[in-house]
Design a protein around this motif. Structure first.
Motif, mmCIF file in Angstrom:
data_model
loop_
_atom_site.group_PDB
_atom_site.id
_atom_site.type_symbol
_atom_site.label_atom_id
_atom_site.label_comp_id
_atom_site.label_asym_id
_atom_site.label_seq_id
_atom_site.Cartn_x
_atom_site.Cartn_y
_atom_site.Cartn_z
ATOM 1 N N THR A 284 15.522 -16.608 -22.527
ATOM 2 C CA THR A 284 14.912 -15.281 -22.337
ATOM 3 C C THR A 284 16.002 -14.244 -22.643
ATOM 4 O OG1 THR A 284 15.577 -15.216 -20.010
ATOM 5 C CG2 THR A 284 13.389 -16.132 -20.477
ATOM 6 N N PRO A 285 15.647 -12.960 -22.806
ATOM 7 C CA PRO A 285 16.667 -11.983 -23.233
ATOM 8 C C PRO A 285 17.923 -11.976 -22.357
ATOM 9 C CG PRO A 285 14.503 -11.032 -23.473
ATOM 10 C CD PRO A 285 14.300 -12.376 -22.833
ATOM 11 N N ASP A 286 17.797 -12.048 -21.032
ATOM 12 C CA ASP A 286 19.012 -12.057 -20.205
ATOM 13 C C ASP A 286 19.253 -13.418 -19.537
ATOM 14 O OD1 ASP A 286 17.346 -12.171 -17.962
ATOM 15 O OD2 ASP A 286 17.536 -10.040 -17.507
ATOM 16 N N GLY A 287 18.476 -14.405 -19.920
ATOM 17 C CA GLY A 287 18.674 -15.765 -19.412
ATOM 18 C C GLY A 287 17.949 -16.059 -18.107
ATOM 19 N N THR A 288 17.367 -15.031 -17.462
ATOM 20 C CA THR A 288 16.660 -15.280 -16.192
ATOM 21 C C THR A 288 15.150 -15.329 -16.433
ATOM 22 O OG1 THR A 288 16.538 -12.930 -15.565
ATOM 23 C CG2 THR A 288 18.520 -14.156 -14.899
ATOM 24 N N GLY A 289 14.426 -15.910 -15.500
ATOM 25 C CA GLY A 289 12.995 -16.163 -15.667
ATOM 26 C C GLY A 289 12.181 -14.882 -15.807
ATOM 27 N N VAL A 290 11.177 -14.929 -16.666
ATOM 28 C CA VAL A 290 10.322 -13.762 -16.913
ATOM 29 C C VAL A 290 8.928 -14.021 -16.345
ATOM 30 C CG1 VAL A 290 9.177 -12.425 -18.746
ATOM 31 C CG2 VAL A 290 11.603 -13.013 -18.950
ATOM 32 N N ARG A 291 8.438 -13.042 -15.546
ATOM 33 C CA ARG A 291 7.120 -13.168 -14.931
ATOM 34 C C ARG A 291 6.336 -11.873 -15.102
ATOM 35 N NH1 ARG A 291 8.998 -17.371 -14.940
ATOM 36 N NH2 ARG A 291 9.152 -18.983 -13.339
ATOM 37 N N ASP A 292 5.025 -12.002 -14.906
ATOM 38 C CA ASP A 292 4.103 -10.869 -15.030
ATOM 39 C C ASP A 292 3.817 -10.351 -13.618
ATOM 40 O OD1 ASP A 292 1.929 -9.215 -15.464
ATOM 41 O OD2 ASP A 292 0.885 -10.619 -16.793
ATOM 42 N N TYR A 293 4.617 -9.383 -13.172
ATOM 43 C CA TYR A 293 4.442 -8.833 -11.819
ATOM 44 C C TYR A 293 3.322 -7.803 -11.844
ATOM 45 C CZ TYR A 293 8.796 -11.225 -11.027
ATOM 46 O OH TYR A 293 9.747 -12.212 -10.946
ATOM 47 N N ILE A 294 2.427 -7.917 -10.861
ATOM 48 C CA ILE A 294 1.297 -6.985 -10.796
ATOM 49 C C ILE A 294 1.252 -6.332 -9.420
ATOM 50 C CG2 ILE A 294 -0.247 -8.990 -10.400
ATOM 51 C CD1 ILE A 294 -2.521 -7.135 -11.479
ATOM 52 N N HIS A 295 1.051 -5.016 -9.429
ATOM 53 C CA HIS A 295 1.007 -4.263 -8.168
ATOM 54 C C HIS A 295 -0.201 -4.706 -7.337
ATOM 55 C CE1 HIS A 295 1.162 -1.009 -5.312
ATOM 56 N NE2 HIS A 295 2.194 -0.442 -5.931
ATOM 57 N N ILE A 296 0.027 -4.924 -6.070
ATOM 58 C CA ILE A 296 -1.020 -5.416 -5.167
ATOM 59 C C ILE A 296 -2.225 -4.466 -5.116
ATOM 60 C CG2 ILE A 296 0.012 -4.334 -3.098
ATOM 61 C CD1 ILE A 296 -1.479 -7.847 -3.096
ATOM 62 N N HIS B 191 0.847 -1.194 0.000
ATOM 63 C CA HIS B 191 0.000 0.000 0.000
ATOM 64 C C HIS B 191 0.882 1.244 0.000
ATOM 65 C CE1 HIS B 191 -2.819 3.063 1.468
ATOM 66 N NE2 HIS B 191 -3.685 2.349 0.773
ATOM 67 N N GLU B 192 0.429 2.302 -0.679
ATOM 68 C CA GLU B 192 1.276 3.497 -0.852
ATOM 69 C C GLU B 192 1.645 4.152 0.481
ATOM 70 O OE1 GLU B 192 -1.649 4.780 -3.338
ATOM 71 O OE2 GLU B 192 -2.913 5.632 -1.782
ATOM 72 N N SER B 193 0.860 3.907 1.520
ATOM 73 C CA SER B 193 1.151 4.472 2.843
ATOM 74 C C SER B 193 2.394 3.846 3.480
ATOM 75 C CB SER B 193 -0.037 4.226 3.772
ATOM 76 O OG SER B 193 -0.217 2.810 3.932
ATOM 77 N N GLY B 194 2.790 2.673 3.000
ATOM 78 C CA GLY B 194 3.880 1.941 3.647
ATOM 79 C C GLY B 194 3.455 1.286 4.952
ATOM 80 N N LEU B 195 2.156 1.278 5.227
ATOM 81 C CA LEU B 195 1.683 0.699 6.491
ATOM 82 C C LEU B 195 1.427 -0.803 6.385
ATOM 83 C CD1 LEU B 195 -0.798 3.456 7.745
ATOM 84 C CD2 LEU B 195 1.325 2.751 8.851
ATOM 85 N N ILE B 196 0.990 -1.250 5.220
ATOM 86 C CA ILE B 196 0.764 -2.687 5.043
ATOM 87 C C ILE B 196 1.522 -3.178 3.812
ATOM 88 C CG2 ILE B 196 -1.475 -2.738 6.233
ATOM 89 C CD1 ILE B 196 -2.831 -2.927 3.472
#
Ligand code: UFG
Length: 366
Positions: A249-261, A209-214
């Motif tokens: 993959t382009p740099d050899g490391t795993g690629v994932r679809d990260y999504i903001h909570i 959360h943008e507040s940094g509280l949770i």
């Protein structure tokens, strides 16, 4: 507000009473903030096996839920209980008149699920069945289910669309438990037209959360990439181990679809609008992802930029069961829910750093 379409429609939605199972956990707590902020009444049930109580043992709330209330400026109802306990569930259902249920409560460690399959099936499948039985008997037949991209197994085609086969090559009991519950929900809505279920298949939720509280506060050594990076940056761990740099993959490391909570949480409210739409029937699954992928090293670089800290790493062998690529097609959720992710990798990393640097030991530090 990050997603204007969702915001405008959500405020027009009348206040509802929502049961949130697992609401003291990482994803659940962010969804509860959204629900409270939109004026809904929220009842959280959680057994707290993966949610620390915090320092004030006398408080009826966990530290996380106390902060949820602080952010939203609203109060919630909390019952510490296990969804596998039918009599306790009955008592909760008897106390409130729920419009629908958001079901997050589950065990989620992939590796542990391989070692303890019965524990995972009992909690994730058995717990869901007990919850569904209670819902049926109390005539609450609307569910938002917390599912996972893991139901797709090894991708046969990318980006992953919702019609990709599920259950095939699901390699661990955690993933299978998510798949089994989706199948149960499909059978349930077929058996009784009053039932409606929306399953949300998360890709890789990160951020705070943008507040940094949770934020995310894993117990023990984090098994996921982002919390591990954050603990290295804050000095709790010496270095990250990068699991393989020899993928195609382009740099050899795993690629994932990260999504903001935060985007993920807003997605739940969009799904709830769908669930409550009188035209909606049956079962529907939606991907919650951004539609694009990032490699391990790209995430490390973005985190270094956001935090101003070095994230030392060493490349080690591949982690068994990992795949090169996993990313979503996010177009169905956009089309049918009016939802799409708004926040990029910089905001993901900045929010994690705010949370981690303010709370180096998670909820226990306060
Ligand atoms: N990784 C590392 N080092 C670590 C941890 C992870 O290099 O210490 C790499 C992995 O090899 C992978 C990437 O970082 O390439 C992401 O790994 P995560 O463990 O963070 O996430 P996964 O994609 O493996 O799994 C996540 C959730 C699962 C869910 C799955 C859905 O953890 O619960 O996404 O696709 F099932």
């Amino acid at each position: 507000m990050e997603c204007q379409v969702t915001f405008v429609e959500a405020t027009a939605m009348p206040a509802r009473t929502v049961l949130v199972t697992g609401g003291a956990g990482y994803v659940g707590s962010h969804a509860v903030v959204q629900l409270l902020s939109q004026g809904h009444e929220v009842v959280v049930v959680d057994n707290l096996v993966n949610a620390p109580r915090g320092n004030d043992a006398a408080s009826p709330l966990t530290e996380c839920l106390r902060r949820v209330q602080e952010i939203a400026g609203k109060t919630l109802n909390f019952h510490q209980m296990d969804i596998m306990d039918r009599s306790q569930l009955d008592r909760v259902f008897a106390c409130y008149s729920f419009d629908y249920v958001m079901h997050f409560a589950a065990l989620k460690a992939v590796g542990e699920s391989v070692e303890k399959p019965l524990l995972y099936y009992k909690n994730n499948v058995g717990g869901s069945i007990t919850l569904l039985e209670a819902m049926k008997d109390h005539n609450v037949k609307k569910l938002i289910y917390s599912s996972s991209a893991t139901v797709y197994g090894t991708p046969q085609k990318l980006p992953l669309t919702e019609d990709h086969p599920t259950g095939v090559n699901c390699t661990n009991p955690y993933g299978k438990s998510k798949y089994f519950v989706e199948e149960i929900l499909k059978d349930l809505v077929t058996s009784d037209k009053e039932w409606r279920a929306v399953s949300l298949r998360y890709f890789n939720p990160v951020g705070a959360h943008e507040s940094g509280l949770i934020g995310e506060d894993p117990q023990g050594v984090p098994s996921n990439l982002m919390p591990y990076i954050a603990q290295v940056a804050v000095g709790r761990r010496p270095r990250l181990q990068v699991f393989g740099d020899d993928y195609d993959t382009p740099d050899g490391t795993g690629v994932r679809d990260y999504i903001h909570i935060q985007d993920l949480a807003v997605g739940h409210l969009a799904a709830a609008r769908k669930l409550l739409d009188p035209c909606f029937q049956g079962f529907r699954a939606y991907n919650l992802g951004t539609g694009s992928g990032l490699s391990v090293l790209q995430l490390v670089q973005a985190f270094e930029k956001a935090s101003g800290r070095q994230v030392p790493y060493e490349v080690v062998g591949r982690r068994p069961g990992d795949i090169a690529y996993c990313y979503s097609s996010a177009s169905l959720a956009k089309r049918e829910l009016g939802w799409q992710a708004q926040k990029g990798v910089d905001e993901m990393c900045e929010s994690v750093w705010r949370w981690q640097s303010k709370n180096p030991n998670g909820y226990r530090s306060s």
